[in-house]
Design a protein around this motif. Structure first.
Motif, PDB file in Angstrom:
ATOM      1  N   VAL A  84       3.933  -8.954  -5.586  1.00 47.34           N
ATOM      2  CA  VAL A  84       2.533  -9.335  -5.861  1.00 47.34           C
ATOM      3  C   VAL A  84       2.241  -9.202  -7.353  1.00 47.34           C
ATOM      4  O   VAL A  84       1.612 -10.071  -7.965  1.00 47.34           O
ATOM      5  CB  VAL A  84       1.566  -8.461  -5.025  1.00 47.34           C
ATOM      6  CG1 VAL A  84       0.124  -8.735  -5.420  1.00 47.34           C
ATOM      7  CG2 VAL A  84       1.755  -8.745  -3.545  1.00 47.34           C
ATOM      8  N   PHE A  85       2.740  -8.121  -7.938  1.00 49.83           N
ATOM      9  CA  PHE A  85       2.515  -7.890  -9.368  1.00 49.83           C
ATOM     10  C   PHE A  85       3.163  -9.003 -10.189  1.00 49.83           C
ATOM     11  O   PHE A  85       2.576  -9.508 -11.150  1.00 49.83           O
ATOM     12  CB  PHE A  85       3.091  -6.524  -9.741  1.00 49.83           C
ATOM     13  CG  PHE A  85       2.710  -6.073 -11.115  1.00 49.83           C
ATOM     14  CD1 PHE A  85       1.395  -5.743 -11.414  1.00 49.83           C
ATOM     15  CD2 PHE A  85       3.654  -5.989 -12.117  1.00 49.83           C
ATOM     16  CE1 PHE A  85       1.041  -5.340 -12.688  1.00 49.83           C
ATOM     17  CE2 PHE A  85       3.312  -5.591 -13.393  1.00 49.83           C
ATOM     18  CZ  PHE A  85       1.998  -5.268 -13.673  1.00 49.83           C
ATOM     19  N   LEU A 108       2.829 -12.103  -1.577  1.00 46.82           N
ATOM     20  CA  LEU A 108       2.787 -11.017  -0.591  1.00 46.82           C
ATOM     21  C   LEU A 108       3.777 -11.313   0.542  1.00 46.82           C
ATOM     22  O   LEU A 108       4.537 -10.435   0.964  1.00 46.82           O
ATOM     23  CB  LEU A 108       1.365 -10.898  -0.049  1.00 46.82           C
ATOM     24  CG  LEU A 108       1.065  -9.709   0.854  1.00 46.82           C
ATOM     25  CD1 LEU A 108       1.061  -8.421   0.038  1.00 46.82           C
ATOM     26  CD2 LEU A 108      -0.287  -9.873   1.526  1.00 46.82           C
ATOM     27  N   SER A 109       3.773 -12.564   0.996  1.00 47.99           N
ATOM     28  CA  SER A 109       4.699 -12.937   2.068  1.00 47.99           C
ATOM     29  C   SER A 109       6.144 -12.783   1.607  1.00 47.99           C
ATOM     30  O   SER A 109       6.992 -12.268   2.343  1.00 47.99           O
ATOM     31  CB  SER A 109       4.469 -14.390   2.488  1.00 47.99           C
ATOM     32  OG  SER A 109       3.124 -14.574   2.804  1.00 47.99           O
ATOM     33  N   SER A 128      11.222  -7.350   1.171  1.00 50.59           N
ATOM     34  CA  SER A 128      11.322  -5.909   1.422  1.00 50.59           C
ATOM     35  C   SER A 128      11.935  -5.632   2.793  1.00 50.59           C
ATOM     36  O   SER A 128      12.764  -4.734   2.934  1.00 50.59           O
ATOM     37  CB  SER A 128       9.940  -5.260   1.340  1.00 50.59           C
ATOM     38  OG  SER A 128       9.570  -5.121   0.009  1.00 50.59           O
ATOM     39  N   ALA A 129      11.496  -6.406   3.778  1.00 50.14           N
ATOM     40  CA  ALA A 129      12.040  -6.201   5.128  1.00 50.14           C
ATOM     41  C   ALA A 129      13.553  -6.448   5.115  1.00 50.14           C
ATOM     42  O   ALA A 129      14.332  -5.673   5.686  1.00 50.14           O
ATOM     43  CB  ALA A 129      11.354  -7.139   6.117  1.00 50.14           C
ATOM     44  N   THR A 164       1.183 -21.264   2.554  1.00 54.17           N
ATOM     45  CA  THR A 164       2.207 -20.229   2.377  1.00 54.17           C
ATOM     46  C   THR A 164       3.364 -20.468   3.337  1.00 54.17           C
ATOM     47  O   THR A 164       4.528 -20.420   2.972  1.00 54.17           O
ATOM     48  CB  THR A 164       1.595 -18.843   2.619  1.00 54.17           C
ATOM     49  OG1 THR A 164       0.594 -18.626   1.639  1.00 54.17           O
ATOM     50  CG2 THR A 164       2.628 -17.751   2.510  1.00 54.17           C
ATOM     51  N   ARG A 165       2.971 -20.751   4.588  1.00 52.67           N
ATOM     52  CA  ARG A 165       4.005 -20.981   5.600  1.00 52.67           C
ATOM     53  C   ARG A 165       4.859 -22.195   5.230  1.00 52.67           C
ATOM     54  O   ARG A 165       6.081 -22.165   5.309  1.00 52.67           O
ATOM     55  CB  ARG A 165       3.313 -21.189   6.950  1.00 52.67           C
ATOM     56  CG  ARG A 165       4.156 -20.750   8.126  1.00 52.67           C
ATOM     57  CD  ARG A 165       3.364 -20.590   9.397  1.00 52.67           C
ATOM     58  NE  ARG A 165       2.603 -21.752   9.778  1.00 52.67           N
ATOM     59  CZ  ARG A 165       1.291 -21.799   9.853  1.00 52.67           C
ATOM     60  NH1 ARG A 165       0.589 -20.726   9.543  1.00 52.67           N
ATOM     61  NH2 ARG A 165       0.667 -22.892  10.232  1.00 52.67           N
ATOM     62  N   LYS A 166       4.197 -23.238   4.786  1.00 57.27           N
ATOM     63  CA  LYS A 166       4.921 -24.465   4.449  1.00 57.27           C
ATOM     64  C   LYS A 166       5.810 -24.254   3.223  1.00 57.27           C
ATOM     65  O   LYS A 166       6.959 -24.679   3.200  1.00 57.27           O
ATOM     66  CB  LYS A 166       3.922 -25.596   4.172  1.00 57.27           C
ATOM     67  CG  LYS A 166       3.110 -25.986   5.374  1.00 57.27           C
ATOM     68  CD  LYS A 166       3.941 -26.743   6.387  1.00 57.27           C
ATOM     69  CE  LYS A 166       3.102 -27.072   7.624  1.00 57.27           C
ATOM     70  NZ  LYS A 166       3.829 -27.899   8.581  1.00 57.27           N
TER      71      LYS A 166
END
Lengths: 514, 256
Positions: free
Chosen positions: A492-493, A424-425, A431-432, A7-9
């Motif tokens: 996510v959805f 999610l990430s 969102s942030a 995910t990070r990559k």
């Protein structure tokens, strides 16, 4: 574990997920800005009443009701209530300079008591200020200079004394040097020097006849007696002692406030002995005897009346409790006074909160907010589909990676979680970002609106429609949390179907994917 | 004969059949092939393109399943230490791929976003999960570094695959396949995409990873010279085992 690493990559090395995050951010910001402004508008609408009428209004409109001081004593004795103030609410005409006439709601108040119930003192415009107001970029506000430059009449030496004139609603008569009732006009009532809606820009050009600077208006009211019968119109020339800038367009544009004793005098509500002239013919002929009968004027003793008592509850007490306390005190008051002269009027006492008075409008605003939020949330579904399509394409692009992961032992669930975690990430980042953008927009929305007005000539927020001069600029943390969570869930959805597709991939086919 | 031939096979394919469906046509790839690999043995499956050798490797590695049949065993069986893979549940099969076998592919199949070290570690991350990996992190990292050192890449730990040559990438893939210390290494044309020198280095790496004959290697190749490095060579043709050869070069040398 490997999901976190990948995910990070993926997040840091790919452009496409950033597009998803931007989509989530924009939708989040759009919904939160709308909710903050519209919700803030509703909140301001619901709470603004307190600024000018307290929490609850007790009234008998028109004819008014007597023994109000007893009612006020009973109200103020209640532990849940702080203060109550009598008022006379009437419609009148304000005769302005150059023969202009404005229709206005004229409130006669006892200024000291009224200030304890409402934020009246904060609403007075002419007062000492140290720094220019938000829109006064050139420092042209007369309040920044000495008051003596504008005032020549007695009793005015400084802006502080101008404020005191407004607080007491009292002017000094130039001929007798005696205090006389003054009037405070809604700042938009005179129609002077207001170039744009909601933009108050006093200029020295109007100083000569600018109303607070020693100007006078003619107050005309059409009174009725205690029976509700119209009496001759009454007029009084009164000096303007200050102007009201409450931020509530209705008040600022259509209201004038003067002393209660002046209004009681003009409307015949001041107590004492009064001669009531008979209506119709003074002489009548008895149809049986043929004798003339005379109807003499009748002298009656009447208590003073007011139309309204404003009530303020203790801070921290719920509105329901304040209403209950007011109702309790009012019922006791009616019980004690209904048999006294004119006590019958007390049967018509009504009790209403600001929200109840504006119930129809508030309901319409609530519906409008619901509708706008629904529409914008629906539009925000585009973010779901955008994430969906981006993830679909990313799963395609990463098909070989999925095959590799399955070959080294990753489970189907693990692969699905990789993509959901990734979404999610993106949802969290988007969102942030959206919350930050919307916070910046909402907090600076008035400045942005001013800039649009100045640079582009676009004035979207018209206080004459939205009631308030200032666009609500507060972000409710609960709303922010709900919208932020919605953004995360949308991401996510949106990734759900691509994640399932990735999990169900045949690893051999995935490894052979070109 | 190798001294290991009399031992129980660690990996066995019994009469395995596999058919792929291409459009409306069923294409049988394996038509009843049987092979066995003894513990510590280096087995080469030699065959031309389309002979079914890669399919056999995928079946041996639990990446794919033989044809199914109701009430019978028409698709054949893959057995690991005598246990049929068919009877393993999905979770056990995932663990089998993570812990018991390691794959090396012709086209390396490294994850391009990860560094060399991360590409090796990810196998351990998959096997151990978050908590297990954290608990053994130092041990796992030491093993990954050791493996990369043995394949001559200790200076390239932070490089990404795109910065490596083909031979280096394949040696990273070998290290990844062995990070969980599996009993079986499955290599699908490990030198097929490399020049002779690089291919030789990769074969040397694989040979060095036999760890004193403890690890079984099943290698698929179309190149007889590459196959000759194995202990034993079998040939697949049209989905059937047509020849079981004697020992290859290195294996023969070891056996002698």
């Amino acid at each position: 574990m490997y999901q976190g690493l990948l995910t990070r990559k993926y997040l840091t090395r790919k452009i496409m997920p950033l597009l998803s995050a931007v989509a989530v951010a924009l939708c989040t910001a759009m919904v939160l800005v709308t909710w903050s402004v519209m919700g803030g508008f509703l909140n301001t609408l619901l709470t603004s009443g307190r600024a000018m009428m307290g929490d609850v209004k007790i009234e008998v409109s028109g004819v008014g009701f007597p023994y109000y001081n007893d009612l006020i004593e009973r109200l103020e004795a209640h532990p849940d209530l702080v203060a109550a103030a009598p008022a006379v609410e009437w419609f009148g005409q304000i005769g302005l300079p150059y023969g202009r006439v404005a229709q206005a709601a004229v409130w006669g108040v006892d200024p000291e008591r009224y200030a304890r119930v409402t934020h009246y003192s904060d609403a007075l415009h002419w007062r000492p200020i140290d720094t220019p107001t938000r829109r006064d970029t050139e420092g042209a506000d007369p309040r920044l200079g000495p008051a003596s430059e504008y005032f020549t009449g007695p009793g005015v030496r400084s802006w502080d004394s101008v404020l005191q004139r407004g607080l007491s609603l009292t002017a000094i008569d130039e001929r007798t040097n005696e205090p006389v009732p003054g009037i405070a006009l809604g700042i938009r009532l005179s129609g002077q020097s207001r170039p744009r809606p909601g933009w108050y820009e006093p200029t020295s050009r109007f100083a000569e006849d600018f109303l607070p600077f020693g100007g006078r208006v003619t107050l005309v009211v059409l009174p009725s007696d205690s029976q509700g019968r119209m009496i001759e119109p009454r007029a009084r020339i009164v000096q303007v002692v200050n102007e009201i800038q409450s931020g509530i367009a209705q008040v600022d544009g259509q209201t004038a406030i003067t002393r209660i004793d002046l209004m009681q005098d003009l409307l015949g509500m001041r107590g004492g002995e009064r001669v009531i002239e008979p209506g119709g013919f003074r002489v009548d002929v008895d149809p049986v005897t043929g004798e003339e009968r005379f109807f003499a004027p009748v002298t009656v003793s009447e208590p003073s009346r007011v139309t309204t008592v404003f009530v303020r509850g203790r801070d921290g007490i719920s509105l329901d409790k304040i209403v209950a306390a007011t109702r309790e005190a009012t019922e006791a008051f009616i019980h004690a006074n209904s048999s006294r002269p004119q006590g019958g009027l007390l049967r018509y006492l009504t009790l209403a909160t600001w929200e109840e008075i504006n119930a129809q409008f508030v309901a319409a605003v609530k519906k409008e907010i619901g509708l706008v939020l629904f529409l914008f949330s629906f539009i925000s579904l585009t973010a779901v589909f955008l994430v969906w399509s981006i993830f679909w394409s990313m799963v395609n692009e990463k098909t070989k990676d999925i095959g590799i992961l399955r070959a080294i032992g990753a489970s189907r669930r693990g692969v699905a979680w990789l993509w959901l975690r990734y979404a999610l990430s993106i949802g969290v980042v988007g969102s942030a970002l959206g919350l930050a953008i919307s916070y910046l927009i909402v907090r600076n929305i008035n400045e942005i609106h001013d800039w649009m007005d100045t640079a582009l000539g676009l004035s979207i927020w018209d206080p004459s429609i939205y009631l308030f001069a200032k666009i609500p600029d507060e972000v409710d943390p609960l709303h922010a949390a709900v919208v932020g969570l919605g953004g995360v869930l949308a991401a996510v959805f949106g990734a759900m179907v691509p994640a399932i597709r990735a999990a169900r991939m045949d690893p051999v086919r995935a490894l052979r994917f070109e | 004969m190798s001294k290991r031939d009399d031992q129980t096979p660690i990996l066995e394919a019994r009469d395995v059949r596999k058919t792929y469906r291409l459009g409306r046509v069923d294409v049988p790839v394996l038509k009843g092939a049987s092979i066995t690999a003894a513990p510590g043995e280096w087995l080469a499956i030699l065959g031309a393109s389309g002979s079914g050798k890669s399919t056999m490797l995928h079946l041996l590695g639990g990446l794919d399943r033989p044809d199914s049949s109701r009430g019978g065993n028409k698709g054949g069986e893959i057995l690991y230490k005598g246990q049929p893979l068919r009877r393993m549940g999905a979770r056990r099969l995932d663990r089998y791929r993570a812990a018991d076998v390691g794959f090396v592919f012709q086209f390396y199949h490294l994850l391009p976003e990860l560094t060399v070290m991360e590409n090796v570690l990810i196998g351990a991350m998959v096997l151990h999960g978050r908590l297990g990996y954290r608990k053994r992190r130092d041990e796992i990292r030491a093993r990954a570094e050791g493996l990369l050192e043995r394949v001559g890449l200790s200076e390239r730990l932070r490089h990404r695959p795109v910065e490596l040559s083909g031979g280096e990438r394949q040696r990273v893939a070998v290290a990844r396949a062995l990070v969980n210390d599996p009993g079986v290494l499955l290599a699908d044309e490990p030198t097929g995409n490399l020049d002779r020198a690089s291919g030789g280095e990769v074969l040397e790496s694989i040979a060095s990873m036999r760890d004193e004959g403890r690890r079984t290697i099943v290698m698929v190749t179309h190149d007889a010279t590459v196959a000759a490095r194995a202990d034993r060579v079998i040939e697949l043709r049209d989905g059937l085992v047509v020849q079981k050869s004697a020992l290859g070069g290195v294996g023969r040398a070891a056996a002698v």
